[in-house]
Design a protein around this motif. Sequence first.
Motif, PDB file in Angstrom:
ATOM      1  N   GLY A   1      -5.916  -4.128  -9.498  1.00 52.73           N
ATOM      2  CA  GLY A   1      -7.036  -5.058  -9.538  1.00 52.73           C
ATOM      3  C   GLY A   1      -7.382  -5.674  -8.199  1.00 52.73           C
ATOM      4  O   GLY A   1      -7.998  -6.741  -8.156  1.00 52.73           O
ATOM      5  N   GLY A   2      -7.002  -5.049  -7.098  1.00 59.51           N
ATOM      6  CA  GLY A   2      -7.346  -5.573  -5.779  1.00 59.51           C
ATOM      7  C   GLY A   2      -6.450  -6.699  -5.290  1.00 59.51           C
ATOM      8  O   GLY A   2      -6.750  -7.353  -4.284  1.00 59.51           O
TER       9      GLY A   2
ATOM     10  N   TYR B   1       0.818  -1.218   0.000  1.00 57.08           N
ATOM     11  CA  TYR B   1       0.000   0.000   0.000  1.00 57.08           C
ATOM     12  C   TYR B   1       0.851   1.267   0.000  1.00 57.08           C
ATOM     13  O   TYR B   1       0.359   2.356  -0.308  1.00 57.08           O
TER      14      TYR B   1
ATOM     15  N   ASP C   1      -3.394  -6.519  -3.992  1.00 53.95           N
ATOM     16  CA  ASP C   1      -2.777  -6.195  -2.698  1.00 53.95           C
ATOM     17  C   ASP C   1      -3.743  -6.470  -1.548  1.00 53.95           C
ATOM     18  O   ASP C   1      -3.365  -7.043  -0.519  1.00 53.95           O
ATOM     19  N   GLU C   2      -4.965  -6.051  -1.702  1.00 53.77           N
ATOM     20  CA  GLU C   2      -5.960  -6.266  -0.646  1.00 53.77           C
ATOM     21  C   GLU C   2      -6.183  -7.754  -0.398  1.00 53.77           C
ATOM     22  O   GLU C   2      -6.308  -8.196   0.747  1.00 53.77           O
ATOM     23  N   ALA C   3      -6.225  -8.528  -1.492  1.00 57.18           N
ATOM     24  CA  ALA C   3      -6.415  -9.976  -1.356  1.00 57.18           C
ATOM     25  C   ALA C   3      -5.231 -10.618  -0.637  1.00 57.18           C
ATOM     26  O   ALA C   3      -5.411 -11.513   0.203  1.00 57.18           O
TER      27      ALA C   3
ATOM     28  N   GLU D   1      -5.463  -9.849   3.082  1.00 57.69           N
ATOM     29  CA  GLU D   1      -6.516 -10.656   3.699  1.00 57.69           C
ATOM     30  C   GLU D   1      -6.053 -12.104   3.869  1.00 57.69           C
ATOM     31  O   GLU D   1      -6.312 -12.741   4.904  1.00 57.69           O
TER      32      GLU D   1
ATOM     33  N   PHE E   1      -3.185   1.123  -8.536  1.00 60.28           N
ATOM     34  CA  PHE E   1      -4.247   0.130  -8.715  1.00 60.28           C
ATOM     35  C   PHE E   1      -3.676  -1.108  -9.383  1.00 60.28           C
ATOM     36  O   PHE E   1      -2.926  -1.009 -10.356  1.00 60.28           O
TER      37      PHE E   1
END
Length: 460
Positions: free
Chosen positions: A346-347, A306, A349-351, A354, A344
């Motif tokens: 495509g998500g 991030y 990093d967030e995945a 998690e 960005f």
Amino acid sequence: MKKIVGMLLTALLLNASDITVSNSLTLNEAIEILKSENLEIKTASLDVDSAKAEVQTASGNHWGKLDFVQDYANSNDAGNVFGFKLTSREANFNDFGFDEFLAQMGGLPGNSATLLATQPKNLNYPDARNFFQSKLKYEVPLFTGFQISSYVDIMESMTKMKKLEKKQVINEKIYQVRKSFYDMALLRNSTKNLNTILTNIDTLENMTEQMIEVGYAKKVDLLEVQAKKGNVQRLILQMESNQKLLYHYISFLLNQKVENISTTSASVSMPVFTNEDVLNNNLDIQRASTGLEVRKSMVDVSKSSYYPMVGAFAEAATADDTFLGSADDHKAYTVGARLTWNIFNGGIDEANVEKSRIQHIKTKTQVELAKKGIALKVAKIRTEIETYDAEIASLEKELALADEIYANYEGRYREKLTSMSDVIIKQSEQIQKILELQMAQNKRNERIFALEKLANGENK
């Protein structure tokens, strides 16, 4: 009885070594030799050293890197030759064909279009040129979103893990040495009891021979005594063979040949540590907790995506058509910095964050499960030890009774109040009680050692 002896024979299996320890070795001396000479412990120590080197590798990324680059090239390519001269600060107007330009300056002004269309030969068709460039370049990360520090934490946790694994290896090998010493004590004690029985049989054999001479006994009585004598001698031989196997195994553990050890009690004293002590010292729980630290650091590594990545660099160079020629005049420097920030993707990093968070929660649950599992093992072992204590106390009384009964039947045989078969039966029961007692003591010792292993080998 054969079944009991068979179980005793299969209890010990082992190998041999080289250096000889001929003097009587005590348990404490054996443990000290084990810590310094055992090959598995040495291997575990090397794993710890390797993990420490990994920490230094991860930490070294904080300081960046300094490279020296030496380039050499030879080319007649127009772009390369001009670039070489420019880099070494030796470009001049003649490289642009100014000699041809000036030679035509005397022409009429109307010839300007032709003049500008002239292709300079020096620029398009230069002679081949050597190029030597010496460069020092330093690159350093200024901010990595705590990624490097998180990797250092992971490597430090892995080093801690390797140290715990080494402790487990030492703990296991000490357990094996201690058990071998107490097994030896049990074998020696049982051999001593069997030798006492053999002495009694010799006495009974002499007495039977005398009674045959005066007609008070039959030859079959003597054969029964001699058969029992052979049986006891066979058992003693098996006990002695097991002792040899134990010496081979102890030699293997200590990585040197051991020919004699000193044993004391055949019974291990019950440790006095509490269940809480076991949970605090247990190496499996400590390893699980260390694994939890690794998972926490992995979450931090995932979160670093991030943040922006900032780095800086600096370089100093000199170039010439000879190695280090006019190095001071042709030197140059460059400094700079770069910021890279992924906005960005495509998500992904967030995945990843998690996923790391879930693994952390899973590991935390496994730590709690490990604690409950160890507590259950401790309760089970303590119950088993209590059961063996009661069994040993009962068998000791039964053995004492069997000794008395045998002595009574031997006296009654002298008075011709019972048969030799009855005497032999009572003696067989006496031998069986000795073997049963040895097995119960061996199982009790093994359970106490297992309890000490759960407490990191602490015998408080």
